[in-house]
Design an enzyme around this catalytic site. Structure first.
Site, PDB file in Angstrom:
ATOM      1  N   HIS A  47     -22.634  36.648 -29.460  1.00  0.00           N
ATOM      2  CA  HIS A  47     -21.438  37.451 -29.725  1.00  0.00           C
ATOM      3  C   HIS A  47     -20.786  37.095 -31.061  1.00  0.00           C
ATOM      4  CE1 HIS A  47     -18.733  34.044 -28.704  1.00  0.00           C
ATOM      5  NE2 HIS A  47     -19.672  33.750 -27.804  1.00  0.00           N
ATOM      6  N   ASP A  48     -20.353  38.140 -31.752  1.00  0.00           N
ATOM      7  CA  ASP A  48     -19.545  38.033 -32.974  1.00  0.00           C
ATOM      8  C   ASP A  48     -20.292  37.454 -34.170  1.00  0.00           C
ATOM      9  OD1 ASP A  48     -17.003  38.914 -31.680  1.00  0.00           O
ATOM     10  OD2 ASP A  48     -17.261  37.049 -30.564  1.00  0.00           O
TER      11      ASP A  48
ATOM     12  N   GLY B  51     -22.290  31.825 -30.921  1.00  0.00           N
ATOM     13  CA  GLY B  51     -21.236  32.776 -31.240  1.00  0.00           C
ATOM     14  C   GLY B  51     -20.569  32.524 -32.583  1.00  0.00           C
TER      15      GLY B  51
END
Length: 261
Positions: A122-123, A140
């Protein structure tokens, strides 16, 4: 449905399918997915969430793109995965959407190669012409700049930045930021020099490579803190490539740096 959609594929209502898209058997495309022109999902590919895949990208079997973040802070907020053009995504690759705390978008650039079993969390913000080798994982919020190579079975710690043109050796754990054009290897990730092979392959001029060598020596042996050495480099250099290192070191980061031994 066009002739490129196999009858055993599932395309949910709302999905946007471009021209010349191929969706093979047993693929599942969710209602919020956008497949741009020329995308190919070979078979058994799952694309879910708010995911957009750019033109000409090829996805091999059993990849899962757009799954929710593997983050206990994720509470079901709306977030996205944006994959650029002409990427090659091999078997069992996973890429997750973003989180509210990380800006809500996981982004992958153009012309990347993501080999079997690798993971983009994520991200993450991944640049162009990046290669992530088999079973490597990005945690992340990582930032991976253009033309980076990450070796097989390597792991990149959350919030780490890897500068443009750097190379990470196989079976390496990277816990701190890596300067542009750096060479990192060893199990706990040591900055061992410059990615000279990569620089030469990209046709970088000899004078720029010489300037990078001198800059690396100054960062390794100069006086003062690491950032102070970088500031002095910025005052003295006329090389675009050395300037990339200076700007990277003086930029915002949540991590320390791998420094020359």
């Amino acid at each position: 449905m066009t002739s490129g959609i196999h009858p055993h594929a599932v395309i949910e209502d709302g999905a946007q399918i471009g021209a010349d898209v191929t969706v093979g058997p047993f693929c599942h495309v969710g209602p919020d997915v956008v497949l741009q022109d020329g995308v190919t999902l070979q078979s058994h590919v799952v694309v879910q969430g708010q995911t957009e895949i750019g033109e000409g990208t090829l996805v091999h079997p059993f990849a899962v793109l757009g799954g929710i973040p593997q983050d206990l802070k994720f509470k079901g907020e709306q977030s996205r995965l944006i994959i650029g053009k002409r990427n090659r995504i091999r078997e069992h690759v996973t890429m997750n959407t973003g989180t509210e705390g990380g800006g809500g978008v996981t982004r992958v650039g153009d012309d990347g190669l993501f080999m079997a079993g690798c993971h983009v969390a994520h991200d993450c913000q991944v640049g162009n012409n990046v290669i992530v080798v088999n079973n490597a994982a990005l945690a992340g919020h990582c930032v991976i700049e253009d033309e980076v190579i990450i070796g097989g079975l390597s792991g990149v710690h959350q919030w780490v930045r890897i500068g443009r043109g750097a190379i990470i050796g196989a079976v390496t754990m990277v816990t701190n930021d890596v300067i542009p054009h750096g060479l990192v290897q060893a199990p706990r990730g040591k900055l061992d020099g410059l990615n000279l092979v990569g620089l030469k392959r990209r046709g970088v001029a000899r004078e720029d490579i010489t300037a990078l060598r001198a800059a690396f020596q100054m960062l390794a042996q100069g006086e003062g803190a690491f950032q102070d050495r970088a500031r002095r480099l910025g005052d003295e250099t006329s090389s675009e490539y050395v300037r990339q290192i200076v700007d990277f070191v003086l930029g915002d980061t949540d991590r320390s740096f791998l420094t020359p031994g």
